[in-house]
Design a protein around this motif. Structure first.
Motif, PDB file in Angstrom:
ATOM      1  N   LEU A   4       0.907  -1.137   0.104  1.00 27.35           N
ATOM      2  CA  LEU A   4      -0.048  -0.023  -0.142  1.00 27.35           C
ATOM      3  C   LEU A   4       0.974   1.264  -0.076  1.00 27.35           C
ATOM      4  O   LEU A   4       1.795   1.394   0.808  1.00 27.35           O
ATOM      5  CB  LEU A   4      -0.814   0.089   1.178  1.00 27.35           C
ATOM      6  CG  LEU A   4      -1.854  -1.105   1.263  1.00 27.35           C
ATOM      7  CD1 LEU A   4      -2.653  -1.031   2.625  1.00 27.35           C
ATOM      8  CD2 LEU A   4      -2.806  -1.217   0.222  1.00 27.35           C
ATOM      9  N   GLU A   6       0.827   5.289   0.458  1.00 30.78           N
ATOM     10  CA  GLU A   6       0.034   6.653   0.543  1.00 30.78           C
ATOM     11  C   GLU A   6       0.868   7.920   0.078  1.00 30.78           C
ATOM     12  O   GLU A   6       1.931   7.799  -0.187  1.00 30.78           O
ATOM     13  CB  GLU A   6       0.134   6.827   2.078  1.00 30.78           C
ATOM     14  CG  GLU A   6      -0.594   5.751   2.930  1.00 30.78           C
ATOM     15  CD  GLU A   6       0.408   4.804   3.418  1.00 30.78           C
ATOM     16  OE1 GLU A   6       0.241   4.002   4.441  1.00 30.78           O
ATOM     17  OE2 GLU A   6       1.564   4.759   2.964  1.00 30.78           O
ATOM     18  N   SER A  21      -4.057   9.871  -0.493  1.00 34.13           N
ATOM     19  CA  SER A  21      -4.601   8.714  -1.465  1.00 34.13           C
ATOM     20  C   SER A  21      -3.737   7.399  -0.840  1.00 34.13           C
ATOM     21  O   SER A  21      -2.712   7.499  -0.259  1.00 34.13           O
ATOM     22  CB  SER A  21      -4.436   8.846  -2.782  1.00 34.13           C
ATOM     23  OG  SER A  21      -4.877  10.133  -3.280  1.00 34.13           O
ATOM     24  N   CYS A  22      -4.441   6.197  -1.067  1.00 32.26           N
ATOM     25  CA  CYS A  22      -3.783   5.120  -0.909  1.00 32.26           C
ATOM     26  C   CYS A  22      -3.857   4.051  -1.928  1.00 32.26           C
ATOM     27  O   CYS A  22      -5.243   3.652  -2.150  1.00 32.26           O
ATOM     28  CB  CYS A  22      -4.488   4.407   0.500  1.00 32.26           C
ATOM     29  SG  CYS A  22      -4.087   2.676   0.892  1.00 32.26           S
ATOM     30  N   ALA A  23      -3.101   3.777  -2.354  1.00 32.28           N
ATOM     31  CA  ALA A  23      -2.968   2.784  -3.673  1.00 32.28           C
ATOM     32  C   ALA A  23      -2.603   1.473  -3.407  1.00 32.28           C
ATOM     33  O   ALA A  23      -1.257   1.353  -2.721  1.00 32.28           O
ATOM     34  CB  ALA A  23      -2.320   3.331  -4.851  1.00 32.28           C
ATOM     35  N   ALA A  25      -1.011  -1.709  -4.800  1.00 29.08           N
ATOM     36  CA  ALA A  25      -0.530  -2.272  -5.977  1.00 29.08           C
ATOM     37  C   ALA A  25      -0.779  -3.799  -6.355  1.00 29.08           C
ATOM     38  O   ALA A  25      -0.418  -4.597  -5.172  1.00 29.08           O
ATOM     39  CB  ALA A  25       1.359  -2.048  -5.928  1.00 29.08           C
ATOM     40  N   ILE A  28      -6.950  -5.611  -5.555  1.00 27.41           N
ATOM     41  CA  ILE A  28      -8.147  -4.807  -5.222  1.00 27.41           C
ATOM     42  C   ILE A  28      -8.907  -5.541  -3.927  1.00 27.41           C
ATOM     43  O   ILE A  28      -9.237  -6.654  -3.892  1.00 27.41           O
ATOM     44  CB  ILE A  28      -9.057  -4.748  -6.420  1.00 27.41           C
ATOM     45  CG1 ILE A  28      -8.257  -4.002  -7.711  1.00 27.41           C
ATOM     46  CG2 ILE A  28     -10.215  -4.119  -6.066  1.00 27.41           C
ATOM     47  CD1 ILE A  28      -9.106  -3.893  -8.753  1.00 27.41           C
ATOM     48  N   ARG A  72     -13.642   5.447  -1.943  1.00 25.45           N
ATOM     49  CA  ARG A  72     -12.824   4.702  -2.918  1.00 25.45           C
ATOM     50  C   ARG A  72     -13.133   4.893  -4.211  1.00 25.45           C
ATOM     51  O   ARG A  72     -14.215   5.036  -4.730  1.00 25.45           O
ATOM     52  CB  ARG A  72     -12.619   3.153  -2.459  1.00 25.45           C
ATOM     53  CG  ARG A  72     -13.775   2.464  -2.543  1.00 25.45           C
ATOM     54  CD  ARG A  72     -13.728   0.992  -2.008  1.00 25.45           C
ATOM     55  NE  ARG A  72     -12.436   0.316  -2.323  1.00 25.45           N
ATOM     56  CZ  ARG A  72     -12.065  -0.888  -1.926  1.00 25.45           C
ATOM     57  NH1 ARG A  72     -12.450  -1.347  -0.657  1.00 25.45           N
ATOM     58  NH2 ARG A  72     -10.946  -1.450  -2.030  1.00 25.45           N
ATOM     59  N   ASP A  73     -12.210   4.792  -5.369  1.00 29.26           N
ATOM     60  CA  ASP A  73     -12.524   5.101  -6.607  1.00 29.26           C
ATOM     61  C   ASP A  73     -13.417   3.708  -7.194  1.00 29.26           C
ATOM     62  O   ASP A  73     -13.450   2.602  -6.519  1.00 29.26           O
ATOM     63  CB  ASP A  73     -11.402   5.163  -7.286  1.00 29.26           C
ATOM     64  CG  ASP A  73     -10.364   3.929  -7.685  1.00 29.26           C
ATOM     65  OD1 ASP A  73      -9.388   3.863  -8.038  1.00 29.26           O
ATOM     66  OD2 ASP A  73     -10.929   2.839  -6.844  1.00 29.26           O
ATOM     67  N   SER A  77      -9.184   0.141  -6.460  1.00 27.79           N
ATOM     68  CA  SER A  77      -7.798   0.171  -6.129  1.00 27.79           C
ATOM     69  C   SER A  77      -7.100   1.014  -5.179  1.00 27.79           C
ATOM     70  O   SER A  77      -6.064   1.123  -4.785  1.00 27.79           O
ATOM     71  CB  SER A  77      -7.021  -0.165  -7.416  1.00 27.79           C
ATOM     72  OG  SER A  77      -7.075   0.989  -8.069  1.00 27.79           O
ATOM     73  N   THR A  78      -7.839   2.214  -5.087  1.00 23.45           N
ATOM     74  CA  THR A  78      -7.513   3.418  -4.464  1.00 23.45           C
ATOM     75  C   THR A  78      -8.503   3.802  -3.466  1.00 23.45           C
ATOM     76  O   THR A  78      -9.491   3.899  -3.670  1.00 23.45           O
ATOM     77  CB  THR A  78      -7.075   4.686  -5.397  1.00 23.45           C
ATOM     78  OG1 THR A  78      -5.996   4.156  -6.346  1.00 23.45           O
ATOM     79  CG2 THR A  78      -6.479   5.846  -4.530  1.00 23.45           C
ATOM     80  N   TYR A  80      -9.231   7.099  -0.619  1.00 24.17           N
ATOM     81  CA  TYR A  80      -9.085   8.203  -0.359  1.00 24.17           C
ATOM     82  C   TYR A  80      -9.511   8.840   1.000  1.00 24.17           C
ATOM     83  O   TYR A  80     -10.483   7.976   1.724  1.00 24.17           O
ATOM     84  CB  TYR A  80      -9.648   9.205  -1.341  1.00 24.17           C
ATOM     85  CG  TYR A  80      -9.304   8.947  -2.726  1.00 24.17           C
ATOM     86  CD1 TYR A  80      -9.934   7.987  -3.524  1.00 24.17           C
ATOM     87  CD2 TYR A  80      -8.134   9.592  -3.268  1.00 24.17           C
ATOM     88  CE1 TYR A  80      -9.505   7.844  -5.012  1.00 24.17           C
ATOM     89  CE2 TYR A  80      -7.689   9.142  -4.773  1.00 24.17           C
ATOM     90  CZ  TYR A  80      -8.667   8.409  -5.435  1.00 24.17           C
ATOM     91  OH  TYR A  80      -8.228   8.062  -6.705  1.00 24.17           O
TER      92      TYR A  80
END
Length: 123
Positions: A4, A6, A21-23, A25, A28, A72-73, A77-78, A80
């Motif tokens: 993850l 940030e 943001s937290c993506a 990798a 999901i 989240r989007d 996968s991200t 916020y």
């Protein structure tokens, strides 16, 4: 181990806003919960907010409720954290993490921690 990452921290004046943001990798999360925590030197990691793996049902710490929003989007996968009406006491390193069980708030229940992003709110 899912990584993850940030981003979005920075310096802002009291009353201002930031979006973190937290993506995730390569992964999901569709179950459990994605959460945000924060930590200041000498203190334990503090729960801020979390959201279910499906993207709904957010829950918050009382001291950020009404000021922070987690979402989240569409892809999932991200995650916020929109932070409004920031206060100096919001200054901390903010981390995101995943919990396989929805609804919990203890940092020990969460895993796959990111490296954190610094948020500094000046008075």
């Amino acid at each position: 181990q899912v990584q993850l990452v940030e981003s979005g921290g920075g310096l802002v004046q009291a009353g201002g806003s930031l979006r973190l943001s937290c993506a995730a990798a390569g992964r999901i999360f569709r179950s459990g919960a994605m959460g945000w925590f924060r930590q200041t030197p000498g203190k334990e990691r503090e729960f801020v907010a979390a959201i279910s793996g499906s993207g709904g049902m957010p829950y918050y710490a009382d001291n950020v409720k009404g000021r922070f929003t987690i979402f989240r989007d569409y892809v999932g996968s991200t995650v916020y954290l929109q932070m409004n009406s920031l206060k100096p006491e919001d200054t901390a390193i903010y981390y995101c993490a995943h919990d396989q069980t929805y609804g919990r708030r203890r940092s020990t229940d969460f895993g796959s921690w990111g490296q954190g992003t610094q948020v500094t709110v000046s008075s």
